[in-house]
Motif scaffolding. Structure first.
Motif, PDB file in Angstrom:
ATOM      1  N   ALA A   2       0.857  -1.179   0.000  1.00  0.00           N
ATOM      2  CA  ALA A   2       0.000   0.000   0.000  1.00  0.00           C
ATOM      3  C   ALA A   2       0.895   1.232   0.000  1.00  0.00           C
ATOM      4  CB  ALA A   2      -0.898   0.003   1.229  1.00  0.00           C
ATOM      5  N   THR A   3       0.504   2.236  -0.771  1.00  0.00           N
ATOM      6  CA  THR A   3       1.344   3.432  -0.866  1.00  0.00           C
ATOM      7  C   THR A   3       0.519   4.696  -0.703  1.00  0.00           C
ATOM      8  OG1 THR A   3       1.082   3.620  -3.256  1.00  0.00           O
ATOM      9  CG2 THR A   3       2.937   2.320  -2.466  1.00  0.00           C
ATOM     10  N   VAL A   7       4.008   7.400   2.789  1.00  0.00           N
ATOM     11  CA  VAL A   7       4.153   6.088   3.432  1.00  0.00           C
ATOM     12  C   VAL A   7       4.117   4.978   2.394  1.00  0.00           C
ATOM     13  CG1 VAL A   7       3.123   4.497   5.083  1.00  0.00           C
ATOM     14  CG2 VAL A   7       3.063   6.922   5.548  1.00  0.00           C
ATOM     15  N   LEU A   8       4.940   3.964   2.621  1.00  0.00           N
ATOM     16  CA  LEU A   8       4.939   2.749   1.824  1.00  0.00           C
ATOM     17  C   LEU A   8       4.831   1.582   2.794  1.00  0.00           C
ATOM     18  CD1 LEU A   8       5.451   1.291  -0.927  1.00  0.00           C
ATOM     19  CD2 LEU A   8       7.857   1.343  -0.334  1.00  0.00           C
ATOM     20  N   PHE A   9       3.811   0.748   2.643  1.00  0.00           N
ATOM     21  CA  PHE A   9       3.615  -0.409   3.519  1.00  0.00           C
ATOM     22  C   PHE A   9       3.874  -1.675   2.716  1.00  0.00           C
ATOM     23  CE2 PHE A   9       0.773  -3.711   5.314  1.00  0.00           C
ATOM     24  CZ  PHE A   9       1.397  -3.849   6.544  1.00  0.00           C
ATOM     25  N   LEU A  10       4.876  -2.441   3.130  1.00  0.00           N
ATOM     26  CA  LEU A  10       5.232  -3.690   2.458  1.00  0.00           C
ATOM     27  C   LEU A  10       4.712  -4.860   3.285  1.00  0.00           C
ATOM     28  CD1 LEU A  10       8.936  -2.884   1.572  1.00  0.00           C
ATOM     29  CD2 LEU A  10       6.960  -2.745   0.071  1.00  0.00           C
ATOM     30  N   ARG A  68       9.075  -9.485   7.368  1.00  0.00           N
ATOM     31  CA  ARG A  68       8.618  -9.885   8.694  1.00  0.00           C
ATOM     32  C   ARG A  68       9.814 -10.076   9.630  1.00  0.00           C
ATOM     33  NH1 ARG A  68       3.294 -11.777   9.295  1.00  0.00           N
ATOM     34  NH2 ARG A  68       3.938 -11.714  11.460  1.00  0.00           N
ATOM     35  N   PRO A  69      10.423  -8.979  10.084  1.00  0.00           N
ATOM     36  CA  PRO A  69      11.579  -9.110  10.980  1.00  0.00           C
ATOM     37  C   PRO A  69      11.225  -9.761  12.309  1.00  0.00           C
ATOM     38  CG  PRO A  69      10.941  -6.806  10.731  1.00  0.00           C
ATOM     39  CD  PRO A  69      10.117  -7.594   9.769  1.00  0.00           C
ATOM     40  N   ASP A  70       9.954  -9.842  12.654  1.00  0.00           N
ATOM     41  CA  ASP A  70       9.537 -10.461  13.910  1.00  0.00           C
ATOM     42  C   ASP A  70       9.782 -11.964  13.934  1.00  0.00           C
ATOM     43  OD1 ASP A  70       7.580 -10.507  11.902  1.00  0.00           O
ATOM     44  OD2 ASP A  70       5.933 -10.700  13.337  1.00  0.00           O
ATOM     45  N   ILE A 109       6.544  -0.684   7.514  1.00  0.00           N
ATOM     46  CA  ILE A 109       6.132   0.650   7.094  1.00  0.00           C
ATOM     47  C   ILE A 109       7.387   1.472   6.838  1.00  0.00           C
ATOM     48  CG2 ILE A 109       5.003   2.783   7.801  1.00  0.00           C
ATOM     49  CD1 ILE A 109       3.092   1.117   9.468  1.00  0.00           C
ATOM     50  N   MET A 110       7.445   2.073   5.663  1.00  0.00           N
ATOM     51  CA  MET A 110       8.561   2.943   5.315  1.00  0.00           C
ATOM     52  C   MET A 110       7.989   4.337   5.105  1.00  0.00           C
ATOM     53  SD  MET A 110      10.363   0.374   2.655  1.00  0.00           S
ATOM     54  CE  MET A 110      12.093   0.638   2.917  1.00  0.00           C
ATOM     55  N   LYS A 111       8.518   5.304   5.843  1.00  0.00           N
ATOM     56  CA  LYS A 111       8.014   6.671   5.775  1.00  0.00           C
ATOM     57  C   LYS A 111       8.995   7.569   5.038  1.00  0.00           C
ATOM     58  CE  LYS A 111       5.461   6.374  10.076  1.00  0.00           C
ATOM     59  NZ  LYS A 111       5.268   6.945  11.406  1.00  0.00           N
TER      60      LYS A 111
END
Length: 125
Positions: A2-3, A7-10, A68-70, A109-111
């Motif tokens: 989503a963009t 914001v860019l949500f991967l 998914r770094p979690d 999320i990349m801002k």
């Protein structure tokens, strides 16, 4: 993905759903954490008769760690046993898959924080 302008949500939501369907765990009960807090990895145990049943989902989990770094720590533990997995290791794979079931929509999320300046120095001696 989503963009918006800031914001860019991967997310790999579809990838997780496809993985859960592939291993026939789409209807599994979700887990709250990727690993049990009292986990003790044992090198001894009953080896799997078909290691591809372990290797394929772990390989897909390795790819999934991009967004998914979690699950990165748990998957890195499992990847150490790719050539000699046991039933206990397979149970950990299933635990991570149950965790993913409960957190399908997560991602990164990349801002856009404004202009970025990159400065580099070199010694061309």
């Amino acid at each position: 993905m989503a963009t918006s302008p800031k914001v860019l949500f991967l997310s790999q939501r579809k990838y997780v759903i496809d993985l859960l369907q592939e291993v026939k765990m789409i209807d599994c009960k979700p887990a709250r954490t990727p690993l049990d807090s009292k986990l003790k990895l044992d090198l001894e145990g009953e080896p799997l008769s078909d290691i591809s049943y372990y290797q394929r989902p772990v390989s897909k989990l390795i790819y999934l760690t991009i967004t998914r770094p979690d699950i990165t720590y748990a998957v890195s533990l499992l990847s150490q046993f790719m050539h000699a997995p046991t039933e206990a290791h397979l149970n950990i794979v299933k635990r991570i898959l149950r965790y993913l079931k409960g957190s399908i929509g997560r991602g990164i999320i990349m801002k856009n924080n404004g202009p970025t300046q990159i400065m580099a120095y070199t010694d061309a001696d």
